[in-house]
Design a protein around this motif. Structure first.
Motif, mmCIF file in Angstrom:
data_model
loop_
_atom_site.group_PDB
_atom_site.id
_atom_site.type_symbol
_atom_site.label_atom_id
_atom_site.label_comp_id
_atom_site.label_asym_id
_atom_site.label_seq_id
_atom_site.Cartn_x
_atom_site.Cartn_y
_atom_site.Cartn_z
ATOM 1 N N TYR A 77 -2.085 4.653 11.671
ATOM 2 C CA TYR A 77 -2.439 5.968 11.257
ATOM 3 C C TYR A 77 -0.901 6.715 10.730
ATOM 4 O O TYR A 77 -0.298 6.891 11.800
ATOM 5 N N SER A 136 0.838 -1.141 -0.035
ATOM 6 C CA SER A 136 -0.040 -0.094 0.070
ATOM 7 C C SER A 136 0.881 1.132 -0.038
ATOM 8 O O SER A 136 2.022 1.247 0.152
ATOM 9 N N ASN A 137 0.304 2.276 -0.390
ATOM 10 C CA ASN A 137 1.083 3.548 -0.328
ATOM 11 C C ASN A 137 1.714 4.011 1.178
ATOM 12 O O ASN A 137 1.091 3.473 2.297
ATOM 13 N N HIS A 155 -8.333 9.783 7.046
ATOM 14 C CA HIS A 155 -6.911 10.164 7.579
ATOM 15 C C HIS A 155 -6.415 11.225 6.800
ATOM 16 O O HIS A 155 -6.849 11.685 5.663
ATOM 17 N N SER A 199 -1.001 6.032 3.529
ATOM 18 C CA SER A 199 -2.157 5.526 3.611
ATOM 19 C C SER A 199 -2.358 4.734 4.992
ATOM 20 O O SER A 199 -1.315 4.542 6.057
ATOM 21 N N LEU A 200 -3.778 4.587 5.089
ATOM 22 C CA LEU A 200 -4.080 3.950 6.470
ATOM 23 C C LEU A 200 -4.117 2.439 6.218
ATOM 24 O O LEU A 200 -4.375 1.960 5.194
ATOM 25 N N LYS A 201 -3.584 1.893 7.319
ATOM 26 C CA LYS A 201 -3.505 0.212 7.182
ATOM 27 C C LYS A 201 -4.147 -0.391 8.419
ATOM 28 O O LYS A 201 -4.179 0.233 9.698
ATOM 29 N N HIS A 229 -6.447 0.814 13.739
ATOM 30 C CA HIS A 229 -5.564 0.889 12.376
ATOM 31 C C HIS A 229 -4.159 1.680 12.876
ATOM 32 O O HIS A 229 -4.074 1.918 13.939
ATOM 33 N N ASP A 287 -4.828 13.256 4.077
ATOM 34 C CA ASP A 287 -4.604 12.944 2.738
ATOM 35 C C ASP A 287 -3.732 14.033 1.995
ATOM 36 O O ASP A 287 -3.948 15.092 1.990
#
Length: 1009
Positions: free
Chosen positions: A707, A238-239, A878, A242-244, A705, A880
């Motif tokens: 953040y 993922s980026n 979150h 990004s949020l995981k 998550h 951006d």
């Protein structure tokens, strides 16, 4: 090697994968390392890797587990040694102690990299080791055996000994991960692929040199690129920003469920050894009457109490040692005289005999223990101590001295504890200055010149002034009239005074005080609605001055007319309106019951960037977390010298409105560094911030998550790490919560007696100052820089980047209308004749049955809403970076955004920025002018500014009125629609006559200079 099969149900598997950058200990610039693992009196070791500072083992060591329920309270000792063949001895290369609470179950394990720790203060250690630890129930896992030399080794990894030894360590680990995931991919139709636990740290492998590209299967099913020299991260594809979603072992995980899970079910359980040193008695030493202190020692960690008189030796201090850091099998308590190293007596406890305590059990009662002297004989003195194993749910956790803060100086210890703060309740103080009477001039005489009287109103550091009173034919010069309102921010408990001063401007920049009155804020009436309070007259104290002395007298008849009230019907905004966490009015009698509860577990952070340099330690971070919702601020404890801190603290807030935001910020604690305190720079560094809007959370669902912590610097956006949170919003009554959506966002007074935008912004700044000054007086203080960052004090400052972001936000909102207009134009162009024909038929149907227009529109919106439910967001929003235009911003624009106010840049830079702002403002000016032009053309239709155009418009209106009266409206709409939707072959490319007529109308642009 003799292999056997384990017959127990549960086994602990320690997979030793690789090590990196070990310390050379053989005198020839290398080492021959092997790993020895110990668990519950079971000790196994790997094979020896000759002359290799970056060894690869890939061996599984299997251990019996006596009781799985006790696993979180146990630890795995991993030691790395260098084998010396010449002397048949070994050198210590480092050790790792892994807590049993962090051991995963089979299928959720993942490679973890651990930094090798020292055994003592003088050990020379470096390097890292990569391990896998998990609990397995498979009986086919083989038992360890004995090699030819009589040493205990693992059965795994010997068949490929030569091949593995020749390969790059990073490539071996990568190939192992690919092989482990391959069966899961092949059996995808029968079983779900096993993924590593995303709540744990990502495994990192340090490569020793450049190598070929090797595809690695990521956790999300993607393929990670080849290995290069440096650090290779096994990411989930993922980026970076990004949020995981994570999967931590909340409440202790499936292996450790106890009765505290219902209370502390949003954090991972952390095991601690608590030692309470209460007091001592009958302690005798040479001289007597001195000061004594207690010292608690566990391995290399020691904590010392405050020094007290031997006659009243009462400490009552608790020490907490994390089980991850326990380096000894016993804990010792010494009683010492002052600062001397020799002890007067000691007691010791075997850790295997220490009991466990689980709240809400009552605290363990301390007991008297007779101390031993240096010879081991029982001495006369006794010490009262209690010792137990517990978790962070223990009541003494927040106030305990923690072992990881052993290097913090005494003055900084108070700043590392977790605390809960309550911001003061803020009120609006409304002051109406109406008039004054019999204002005396200089030396008590009546005013012989035209006075320029004004009133200065001051509350604390908030100052406002009225205008200079004007001349009225009905009033004398000594009776000025103002009738102006001012609003100030005050906080409970009311400690401020209202100072009203009448001043006379006797010269440029020179005001002379002619009277004043000082009133306590507690004396004013409180109101909750818009009913005005009774105004009152207050006597003025007249101040006369000459060159020799100043005399204060009270003049009879000199008074001022004021109306003062404390307005409790407003909500005092101390944060940006769009990020508000509380919208209740100030007065408690207007509060409504809460509608739900917000619970948050602050688990920890990973990958934090070093923000400061300490002597002998390099870059490091002393991180703590602050969360703000409503009046309640929470601050976690500070984890010292750790770039991946674990807090695991849980907090709860009452929710009164779902459309609110909770803000979580991470900071570096500077108050534990003596050098920074000596320099007077007490500003905690920002690491990052996260906002979560409660209305985006589903009820009773736990969101776990990680953040990204993003910070904008002059060099661009930078990821400072990730913070792991567990959030749950519980709603008691769904009906009450849905009813809140129909109520006004702010209290009633904001609409009955509204405040202007400028007033709200000024009052918000004053409220922020009041809150920061009150919180800075707490212990430990919450710094002004922390409060300002959490409350977004600079959200109204100019920024080219924010302006672009807001412009494109507006464009995205309008894009729906633009898309509809393009679709309508495609229907008019008949590019798809079938669709255009159906559109014309539908249009004629709606014209014939207009009562279907509104129901069909609402039905379409409801259908689209139900259809999009499948694609609803599953994660909270979150930060951006793309929406914020932080990725493509120019360096000069960032430098302008971080510039102070007023500016501190050079004249050339300011000139360049001013010219750039002029060009942007010029384009905006052109757009505004074009909009004004169109509006003026509409006005010109009937203004007779162009008599011929107005004459034509009037005649057309007369004929159109007759036509619309004679022809039914449905027919007119149908004919207009057919005419507008006619095929292109029947249309001209020239503009219509109506548009040409409109564009010829005059505007006021002709009169502009």
């Amino acid at each position: 090697m003799n292999g056997a099969v384990i017959t127990g149900k549960e086994k602990l598997v320690v997979e030793v994968i690789a090590a990196h950058n070990l310390m050379p200990k053989d005198g020839e610039g290398s080492s021959s390392p092997f790993v020895e693992v110990e668990f519950e009196n079971q000790r196994h070791r790997t094979q020896v890797k000759r002359k290799d500072l970056n060894p690869i083992w890939n061996e599984k060591l299997v251990f019996h587990i006596k009781d799985v329920a006790d696993l979180p309270y146990r630890a795995v000792e991993v030691n790395v040694f260098n084998e010396r063949r010449s002397s048949n001895s070994r050198n210590f290369l480092g050790k790792v102690r892994v807590s049993g609470s962090s051991i995963a179950k089979e299928g959720e394990e993942g490679p973890q990299m651990y930094t090798l720790d020292k055994r003592s203060l003088f050990s020379h250690i470096r390097g890292e080791i990569t391990l896998k630890l998990y609990v397995s129930a498979r009986e086919e896992v083989r038992q360890v055996g004995t090699d030819d030399n009589g040493q205990t080794v693992s059965s795994a990894g010997f068949s490929k000994k030569k091949k593995v030894h020749q390969q790059n360590p990073a490539l071996v680990v990568q190939q192992q991960l690919v092989q482990e995931n391959k069966p899961a991919m092949q059996g995808q139709s029968h079983a779900k692929p096993v993924e590593p636990n995303p709540g744990e740290l990502k495994p990192v492998v340090i490569t020793t040199g450049p190598g070929p590209a090797v595809p690695v299967l990521a956790a999300g099913g993607g393929v990670v690129g080849g290995a290069r020299a440096g650090v290779t991260l096994f990411s989930n594809g993922s980026n970076e920003f990004s949020l995981k979603e994570t999967n931590p072992h909340l409440g202790g995980g499936p292996l450790n469920k106890d009765k505290t899970s219902s209370t502390y079910d949003l954090v991972e359980q952390m095991q601690y050894l608590y030692v309470r040193a209460v007091k001592a008695r009958d302690v005798s030493f040479f001289g007597g009457g001195g000061e004594i202190a207690a010292e608690v020692k566990l391995g290399n960690y020691r904590g010392v109490t405050k020094r007290v008189s031997s006659n009243h030796a009462d400490w009552d201090q608790v020490f907490a040692f994390s089980k991850d850091c326990i380096q000894s099998s016993m804990v010792e308590v010494f009683v010492k005289e002052g600062n001397k190293d020799d002890y007067l007596g000691r007691v010791w406890f075997d850790l295997n005999e220490v009991p466990r305590r689980v709240p809400p059990d009552s605290p363990l009662a301390p007991q008297w223990y007779r101390m031993e002297d240096k010879k081991g004989d029982k001495s006369k003195g006794e010490v009262m101590v209690s010792i137990w194993f517990g978790t962070q749910a223990d009541e003494v956790f927040a106030e305990a001295w923690h072992s990881k803060a052993a290097n913090v100086h005494f003055d900084g210890l108070c700043s590392i504890k977790s605390k809960v703060y309550l911001s003061p309740r803020l009120w609006y103080l409304r002051v109406s200055v109406i008039e004054a009477q019999d204002v005396l001039g200089e030396k008590g005489s009546t005013l012989l010149r035209y006075p320029e009287l004004s009133v200065k109103v001051q509350v604390g550091n908030q100052v406002s002034r009225t205008r200079i009173s004007g001349v009225s034919p009905n009033r004398s010069l000594s009776n000025p009239f103002w009738n102006e309102d001012f609003i100030f921010v005050v906080a409970e408990p009311f400690e401020d005074y209202l100072l009203v001063t009448v001043e006379d401007r006797v010269g440029p920049g020179r005001d002379e005080v002619v009277g004043r009155v000082l009133l306590p804020v507690t004396a004013f009436e409180r109101r909750t609605d818009d009913k005005q309070v009774v105004s009152r007259w207050f006597n003025l104290e007249n101040r006369f001055s000459n060159t020799t002395e100043a005399k204060l007298v009270t003049g009879f008849g000199s008074r001022i007319h004021l109306r003062v009230s404390l307005d409790g019907g407003y909500h005092v905004l101390d944060e940006a309106t769009m990020y508000s966490s509380d919208v209740r009015p100030t007065s408690k009698q207007l509060w409504k019951p809460h509608i739900g509860v917000l619970e948050m577990g602050i688990l920890g952070a990973t990958g934090l960037m070093p923000v400061k340099i300490k002597e002998g330690k390099g870059g490091t971070t002393d991180a703590y977390c602050v969360a703000k919702y409503g009046q309640k601020w929470v601050r976690t404890r500070t984890v010292v010298d750790n770039l991946s801190p674990k807090w695991n603290e849980q907090y709860t807030w009452e929710v009164f409105d779902p459309c609110t935001v909770i803000t979580i910020g991470v900071f570096d604690n500077c108050r534990i560094d003596k050098n920074i305190i000596a320099n007077g720079a007490h500003r905690d560094s920002r690491i990052g911030k996260v906002r979560i809007r409660l209305s985006t959370l589903e009820s009773d669902r736990v969101y776990t998550h990680s953040y990204p912590l993003l910070m904008l610097h002059t060099s661009g956006v930078k990821k400072m790490g990730e913070i792991h949170l567990a959030v749950r919003f519980s709603c008691a009554n769904v009906g009450n919560m849905l009813h809140m959506y129909m109520l006004p966002l702010l209290p009633k007074m904001h609409y009955v007696q509204p405040l202007s935008v400028n007033q709200l912004e000024s009052l918000r700044y004053q409220a922020m100052n009041v809150v920061s000054s009150r919180l800075s007086r707490a212990e430990p203080p919450l710094g002004r820089e922390v409060v300002e960052y959490m409350l977004d004090h600079d959200s109204n400052m100019w920024s080219m980047r924010r302006s672009k972001a807001n412009f494109f936000r507006l464009m995205s909102v309008i894009s729906g209308l633009v898309a509809m207009s393009r679709w309508f134009e495609s229907m008019r162009n008949w590019t798809k004749p079938v669709y255009s024909s159906l559109f014309v038929a539908a249009f004629l149907l709606l014209v014939a049955l207009p009562e279907l227009i509104i129901p069909m529109t609402l039905l379409y919106m409801a259908t689209m809403g139900l259809w999009r439910y499948r694609f609803r967001p599953r994660h909270p929003p979150h930060m951006d970076t793309r929406l914020s235009h932080a990725e493509s911003v120019y360096p000069d624009e960032l430098d302008e955004e971080f510039d102070s106010f007023p500016t501190s840049r050079s004249a050339d830079v300011v000139k360049m920025r001013y010219d750039r702002l002029r060009s942007v403002a010029g384009r905006i000016q052109t757009v505004v002018g074009d909009m004004a032009t169109q509006g003026e053309r509409f006005q010109a239709l009937l203004s007779w500014r162009d008599p011929r155009a107005t004459f034509l418009f009037v005649i057309i209106c007369l004929f159109a009125a007759v036509g619309f009266y004679a022809v039914p409206f449905k027919v007119i709409v149908a004919l207009w629609g057919i005419y507008a939707l006619r095929p292109p072959r029947f249309r001209s490319k020239l503009p219509s006559r109506a548009l040409s007529f409109f564009r010829r109308l005059p505007t006021k642009a002709d009169s502009l200079l």
